[in-house]
Design a protein around this motif. Structure first.
Motif, mmCIF file in Angstrom:
data_model
loop_
_atom_site.group_PDB
_atom_site.id
_atom_site.type_symbol
_atom_site.label_atom_id
_atom_site.label_comp_id
_atom_site.label_asym_id
_atom_site.label_seq_id
_atom_site.Cartn_x
_atom_site.Cartn_y
_atom_site.Cartn_z
ATOM 1 N N PRO A 1 0.709 -1.158 -0.157
ATOM 2 C CA PRO A 1 -0.176 0.002 -0.042
ATOM 3 C C PRO A 1 1.022 1.092 -0.251
ATOM 4 N N VAL A 2 0.407 2.318 -0.945
ATOM 5 C CA VAL A 2 1.109 3.432 -0.954
ATOM 6 C C VAL A 2 0.667 4.510 0.206
ATOM 7 N N VAL A 3 1.244 4.932 1.082
ATOM 8 C CA VAL A 3 0.612 5.932 2.091
ATOM 9 C C VAL A 3 0.903 7.376 1.732
ATOM 10 N N ALA A 4 1.967 7.675 0.761
ATOM 11 C CA ALA A 4 2.362 8.957 0.267
ATOM 12 C C ALA A 4 3.254 8.883 -0.788
ATOM 13 N N LYS A 5 3.257 9.847 -1.580
ATOM 14 C CA LYS A 5 4.230 9.766 -2.815
ATOM 15 C C LYS A 5 4.413 11.293 -3.028
ATOM 16 N N PRO A 6 5.572 11.635 -3.687
ATOM 17 C CA PRO A 6 5.641 12.923 -4.057
ATOM 18 C C PRO A 6 5.200 13.424 -5.310
ATOM 19 N N ALA A 7 4.994 14.840 -5.783
ATOM 20 C CA ALA A 7 4.509 15.043 -6.848
ATOM 21 C C ALA A 7 5.273 14.807 -8.044
ATOM 22 N N HIS A 8 6.719 14.674 -7.809
ATOM 23 C CA HIS A 8 7.440 14.554 -8.987
ATOM 24 C C HIS A 8 8.432 13.238 -8.501
ATOM 25 N N LYS A 9 8.929 12.528 -9.402
ATOM 26 C CA LYS A 9 10.045 11.625 -9.031
ATOM 27 C C LYS A 9 11.165 12.084 -8.583
ATOM 28 N N PRO A 10 11.907 11.759 -7.635
ATOM 29 C CA PRO A 10 12.929 12.308 -7.076
ATOM 30 C C PRO A 10 14.188 11.735 -7.744
ATOM 31 N N ASP A 11 15.520 12.353 -7.722
ATOM 32 C CA ASP A 11 16.581 11.914 -8.390
ATOM 33 C C ASP A 11 17.127 10.883 -7.331
ATOM 34 N N GLY A 12 17.947 9.994 -7.800
ATOM 35 C CA GLY A 12 18.590 8.818 -6.793
ATOM 36 C C GLY A 12 18.589 7.445 -7.380
ATOM 37 N N GLN A 13 19.161 6.559 -6.688
ATOM 38 C CA GLN A 13 19.210 5.099 -7.039
ATOM 39 C C GLN A 13 17.666 4.566 -7.105
ATOM 40 N N GLY A 14 16.754 5.125 -6.259
ATOM 41 C CA GLY A 14 15.481 4.504 -6.193
ATOM 42 C C GLY A 14 15.139 4.089 -4.702
ATOM 43 N N LEU A 15 14.120 3.153 -4.535
ATOM 44 C CA LEU A 15 13.556 2.905 -3.026
ATOM 45 C C LEU A 15 14.604 1.827 -2.616
ATOM 46 N N PRO A 16 15.156 1.854 -1.420
ATOM 47 C CA PRO A 16 16.050 0.768 -0.954
ATOM 48 C C PRO A 16 14.819 -0.349 -0.357
ATOM 49 N N TYR A 17 15.408 -1.663 -0.915
ATOM 50 C CA TYR A 17 14.604 -2.897 -0.159
ATOM 51 C C TYR A 17 15.561 -3.946 0.424
ATOM 52 N N THR A 18 15.050 -4.665 1.042
ATOM 53 C CA THR A 18 15.688 -6.045 1.607
ATOM 54 C C THR A 18 14.508 -6.978 1.555
ATOM 55 N N LEU A 19 15.111 -8.281 0.666
ATOM 56 C CA LEU A 19 14.276 -9.253 0.448
ATOM 57 C C LEU A 19 14.789 -10.405 1.464
ATOM 58 N N THR A 20 14.084 -10.923 2.340
ATOM 59 C CA THR A 20 14.545 -12.064 3.105
ATOM 60 C C THR A 20 13.931 -13.200 2.747
ATOM 61 N N SER A 21 14.659 -14.249 3.056
ATOM 62 C CA SER A 21 13.928 -15.627 2.729
ATOM 63 C C SER A 21 14.616 -16.746 3.603
ATOM 64 N N SER A 22 13.994 -17.873 3.566
ATOM 65 C CA SER A 22 14.793 -19.078 4.219
ATOM 66 C C SER A 22 16.128 -19.390 3.681
ATOM 67 N N ALA A 23 16.306 -18.840 2.523
ATOM 68 C CA ALA A 23 17.526 -19.128 1.899
ATOM 69 C C ALA A 23 18.667 -17.880 1.963
ATOM 70 N N GLY A 24 18.438 -16.865 2.778
ATOM 71 C CA GLY A 24 19.044 -15.910 2.877
ATOM 72 C C GLY A 24 18.563 -14.536 2.643
ATOM 73 N N ALA A 25 19.225 -13.458 2.566
ATOM 74 C CA ALA A 25 18.840 -12.059 2.039
ATOM 75 C C ALA A 25 19.345 -11.327 1.345
ATOM 76 N N VAL A 26 18.977 -10.586 0.618
ATOM 77 C CA VAL A 26 19.566 -9.598 -0.612
ATOM 78 C C VAL A 26 18.968 -8.073 -0.220
ATOM 79 N N SER A 27 19.595 -7.158 -0.731
ATOM 80 C CA SER A 27 19.105 -5.774 -0.748
ATOM 81 C C SER A 27 19.448 -5.254 -2.153
ATOM 82 N N GLY A 28 18.601 -4.210 -2.506
ATOM 83 C CA GLY A 28 18.806 -3.454 -3.586
ATOM 84 C C GLY A 28 18.084 -2.187 -3.855
ATOM 85 N N PHE A 29 17.559 -1.616 -5.018
ATOM 86 C CA PHE A 29 16.761 -0.709 -5.119
ATOM 87 C C PHE A 29 15.676 -0.866 -6.008
ATOM 88 N N LEU A 30 14.345 -0.260 -5.902
ATOM 89 C CA LEU A 30 13.626 -0.452 -6.952
ATOM 90 C C LEU A 30 13.156 0.876 -7.517
#
Length: 267
Positions: free
Chosen positions: A235-264
């Motif tokens: 669910p999106v609670v808030a978003k800016p009127a214009h896309k910002p500069d930068g790498q994107g949205l940081p995420y971490t994906l965890t699982s029973s096989a480990g975890a990774v991080s990246g940007f959306l």
């Protein structure tokens, strides 16, 4: 998640190989829920980058937050002051999801090391680091903890231990996302992101942690199998009127096989 190194082995390795250690630490800042300090290791590299950690020791029953704690938490923050250090950037080990009866949030329920990369003005010598740190420590309620921490590179009594601690914290970070283990945006609307998870074959479960930055804010992702794939509706609670500069949205994906991080990419 990358394997945690065993501290005694790191102590031996740090003692027997490599250049002399130049680790140093600040004094502890003590609060009701625990204590915090900064530890640095070795010397800056050719680019002026110095590795360190924010060491957070929690008392039993206390918790602290990930980089995006949800709608009511206090994310860890660090600011540096003085001519010797240009900036400081925190990294985060994989969190877990918590529900305190009022809200769900991402964080840690035991002592944790948050790696820090300091960018120094002088590339070839250690520097005195003066930092203002804020974190939240929570038992029944959340208490903001503010600390002024100073690391003097000429004062250290446990160099080998401090060096090993920084290496251990870096080894515990999620691995970088890769084509076989990553998250990607499948669809995006004003009120919902649909994020598809690509997992290793031996992974039996997964959880997504998405950080809102640049004017974005998100509620807790909900996992939903779809056409043989695992997707998360966010669910999106808030978003800016214009896309910002930068790498994107940081995420971490965890699982029973480990975890990774990246940007959306910003939707």
């Amino acid at each position: 998640m990358r394997s945690l190194s065993i501290l005694p082995a790191l102590l031996i390795a740090a003692t027997l190989s490599g250049p002399p250690a130049h680790a140093a630490s600040s004094d502890w800042h003590v609060s009701e829920g625990g204590r915090i300090r900064i530890v640095t290791a070795n010397q800056p590299d050719a680019g002026g980058n110095l590795r360190g950690v924010l060491q957070i020791e929690l008392k039993p029953g206390w918790k602290t937050y990930w980089r995006d704690p949800g709608d009511s938490g206090v994310p860890p923050q660090i600011m540096v002051d003085g001519p010797e250090v240009r900036q400081a950037e925190l990294s985060f080990p994989a969190p877990t999801r918590h529900d305190d009866g009022y809200s769900e949030w991402a964080g840690y329920d035991s002592s944790v090391l948050l790696p820090i990369q300091f960018t120094l003005a002088g590339h070839h010598q250690p520097a005195t680091i003066a930092a203002k740190v804020m974190i939240g420590m929570c038992e029944r309620i959340c208490i903001p903890v503010h600390a002024d921490l100073v690391v003097d590179p000429d004062r250290s009594s446990q160099q080998v231990v401090e060096e090993a601690m920084v290496h251990n914290a870096l080894a515990a970070l999620p691995a970088p996302a890769s084509p076989g283990f990553e998250a990607s945006i499948a669809t995006a609307s004003d009120d919902t992101l649909t994020v598809e998870a690509t997992l290793p074959e031996d992974a039996r479960s997964a959880e997504l942690f998405l950080a809102g930055e640049g004017g974005y804010a998100f509620a807790t992702p909900v996992a939903k199998p779809a056409d043989g794939k695992l997707v998360f509706e966010v669910p999106v609670v808030a978003k800016p009127a214009h896309k910002p500069d930068g790498q994107g949205l940081p995420y971490t994906l965890t699982s029973s096989a480990g975890a990774v991080s990246g940007f959306l990419p910003y939707p």
